[in-house]
Write an enzyme that holds these catalytic residues in place. Structure first.
Site, short mmCIF file in Angstrom:
data_model
loop_
_atom_site.label_atom_id
_atom_site.label_comp_id
_atom_site.label_asym_id
_atom_site.label_seq_id
_atom_site.Cartn_x
_atom_site.Cartn_y
_atom_site.Cartn_z
N TYR A 1 -9.51 5.67 6.64
CA TYR A 1 -9.71 6.07 8.04
C TYR A 1 -10.77 7.18 8.02
CZ TYR A 1 -5.41 3.61 9.44
OH TYR A 1 -4.46 2.64 9.70
N LYS B 1 0.38 -0.29 14.81
CA LYS B 1 1.79 -0.41 15.23
C LYS B 1 2.15 -1.58 16.11
CE LYS B 1 3.39 3.10 13.07
NZ LYS B 1 4.00 2.74 11.79
N PRO C 1 -4.95 0.55 18.27
CA PRO C 1 -4.65 0.05 16.93
C PRO C 1 -4.72 1.08 15.81
CG PRO C 1 -6.83 -0.66 17.64
CD PRO C 1 -6.21 0.00 18.82
N TYR D 1 3.85 6.41 9.76
CA TYR D 1 3.01 5.27 9.34
C TYR D 1 3.86 4.20 8.66
CZ TYR D 1 -1.36 2.92 8.23
OH TYR D 1 -2.39 2.01 8.18
N HIS E 1 0.85 -1.20 0.00
CA HIS E 1 0.00 0.00 0.00
C HIS E 1 0.88 1.24 0.00
CE1 HIS E 1 -4.19 -1.52 1.04
NE2 HIS E 1 -3.47 -2.58 0.78
C1 PHB Z 1 -6.20 -4.15 10.17
O1 PHB Z 1 -6.22 -4.40 8.96
O2 PHB Z 1 -6.52 -5.01 11.02
C2 PHB Z 1 -5.81 -2.80 10.62
C3 PHB Z 1 -5.35 -1.89 9.70
C4 PHB Z 1 -4.98 -0.62 10.10
C5 PHB Z 1 -5.09 -0.27 11.43
C6 PHB Z 1 -5.53 -1.18 12.37
C7 PHB Z 1 -5.89 -2.47 11.96
O3 PHB Z 1 -4.76 0.98 11.81
#
Ligand code: PHB
Ligand code: APR
Length: 390
Positions: free
Chosen positions: A199, A295, A291, A383, A72
């Site tokens: 997000y 990280k 989450p 990130y 990504h």
């Molecule tokens: C996930 O795909 O489980 C995931 C992705 C991004 C995040 C948290 C969890 O910030």
């Protein structure tokens, strides 16, 4: 039984440590309370930082990730009904890789067993002894029988609810914050509705669109910390996700059969120092991040990279300087990542205690982050991952 490094826990931290030690000619035994089948199917996060991806490739355990992982090059921040992309490639030259944690666990177990490594499953570590001496011991129980593993060094990789951190609790200072919300997460047999992670900061709360493969979506929505999962029918979950992901000009959220549902609490936690005597804590046993920044796994990988190098210096040259510096070396990165995870969490979620003023400030921050190259670069470089201290 005797080994050089006794490792408690076969999560990503314990398994990767055992692998990195093996490559340096150092023996270890991993004790895992659960069955192999259980740890190989445990659904967790799935985003690997660029530096962690590199570490896996360089150490020969990256082949499946390279074949099945999804690179990504950016993420979408959705707010005010609009999309704003953070372009990792343009801002940092790097990317992240979406690859399920349980698949990485499978790869690491396979690599250890192929190299003749020892992982004892359904072996429950019960207590740690003599960690202030040069011969610490782990008592564990397997099939109802108590055994003892004598080591030079113990690595406490047994997660947040393990026995390692409690064993040295009087020597630790704890820093923590609970958030007044959790995440309701689902896995669904539905193609991802966006090529990149979304997000979304919505007035009804945060939502995240992620994925596991071209046919499996992973979606989350902010909920109460003590949310009752039974109150969330599949229809209600989809309706709420549809609302939170709505966008000007329309957005099609693909629905599908929900195959897994769960609630994740949100917590920031750090135990200092990450070491006492011959016991070294790594991964979730020492720290937890919410989450939002993806990280947890990456922090665990960083810890064990530092620990493997320090243990090598101890055996090769009899030097304890790197072992003595282990905690400080890790904590520098841990706190930077704590800051990032807390910041992403604070910026994107709705807080019950917030009024209209705070909401406007959040939206202004999102507008700033997505319009200033300096601010976007700061998000992007965190990130994709700060460099490992090794
Ligand atoms: C996930 O795909 O489980 C995931 C992705 C991004 C995040 C948290 C969890 O910030
Ligand atoms: N004896 C043996 N094993 C134990 C014990 C015990 N007393 N207590 C816990 N364990 C095992 C657990 O069953 C688990 O398999 O330790 C392992 C810890 O693994 P994780 O919880 O995955 O922690 P870690 O390896 O630090 O990985 C951190 O994984 O869960 C995510 O959010 C976390 O992404 C982060 C990453």
């Amino acid at each position: 039984m005797r080994t050089q490094v006794g490792i408690v826990g076969a999560g990503p931290a314990g398994l990767l440590l055992s692998h990195l030690l093996h490559l340096r000619g150092i023996a270890s035994i991993v004790l895992e309370a659960r069955s192999r089948d259980y740890v190989e199917h445990r659904i967790r996060a799935g985003v690997l930082e660029h530096v962690v991806e590199q570490l896996l490739i360089e150490t020969g355990v990256g082949a499946n990730m390279q074949a099945a992982g999804l690179p990504h090059e950016g993420i979408i921040l959705r707010f005010g009904g609009r999309d704003h992309r953070i372009d990792f490639r343009a801002l940092t030259g790097k990317h992240v890789t979406v690859y399920s944690q349980h698949l990485l666990v499978r790869d690491l177990i396979a690599a250890r067993l192929a190299a003749g490594g020892t992982i004892l499953f359904e072996a429950d570590a019960v207590s740690l002894h003599d960690i202030d001496t040069a011969q610490p011991r782990i008592r564990y129980r397997q099939a109802g029988i108590e055994h003892e593993l004598i080591c030079d060094v113990i690595a406490g990789c047994d997660g947040f609810h393990g026995i390692s951190r409690p064993a040295i609790e009087p020597h630790l200072r704890i820093f923590e914050r609970d958030y007044p919300f959790g995440w309701l997460g689902i896995l669904a047999d539905a193609p991802p509705s966006s090529a990149e992670l979304v997000y979304a900061s919505h007035d009804r709360g945060f939502a995240l669109l992620s994925m596991r493969s071209p046919t499996v979506s992973r979606l989350y929505l902010q909920c109460a910390p003590d949310e009752d999962l039974d109150a969330w029918s599949d229809d209600r979950i989809w309706a709420e996700l549809q609302t939170r992901f709505s966008r000007e000009g329309g957005f099609t959220l693909q629905e599908g059969r929900i195959t897994q549902k769960g609630i994740t609490p949100m917590r920031s936690f750090v135990a200092e120092p990450m070491q006492h005597g011959r016991l070294f804590l790594a991964g979730d046993s020492a720290h937890i991040v919410p989450p939002t920044g993806a990280k947890g796994l990456n922090l665990a990988a960083g810890d064990v990279a530092v620990l493997a190098r320090a243990v090598e210096a101890f055996y090769r040259r009899g030097q304890t300087a790197l072992l003595d510096a282990y905690s400080a070396t890790c904590l520098d990165r841990v706190w930077k990542v704590q800051r990032f995870s807390w910041w992403m969490t604070s910026m994107l979620h709705r807080f019950a205690a917030h009024g209209d003023f705070e909401r406007r400030v959040q939206l202004a921050e999102l507008a700033y982050v997505t319009s200033s190259a300096a601010a976007a670069t700061s998000l992007a470089e965190n990130y994709v991952g700060l460099k490992l201290p090794v």
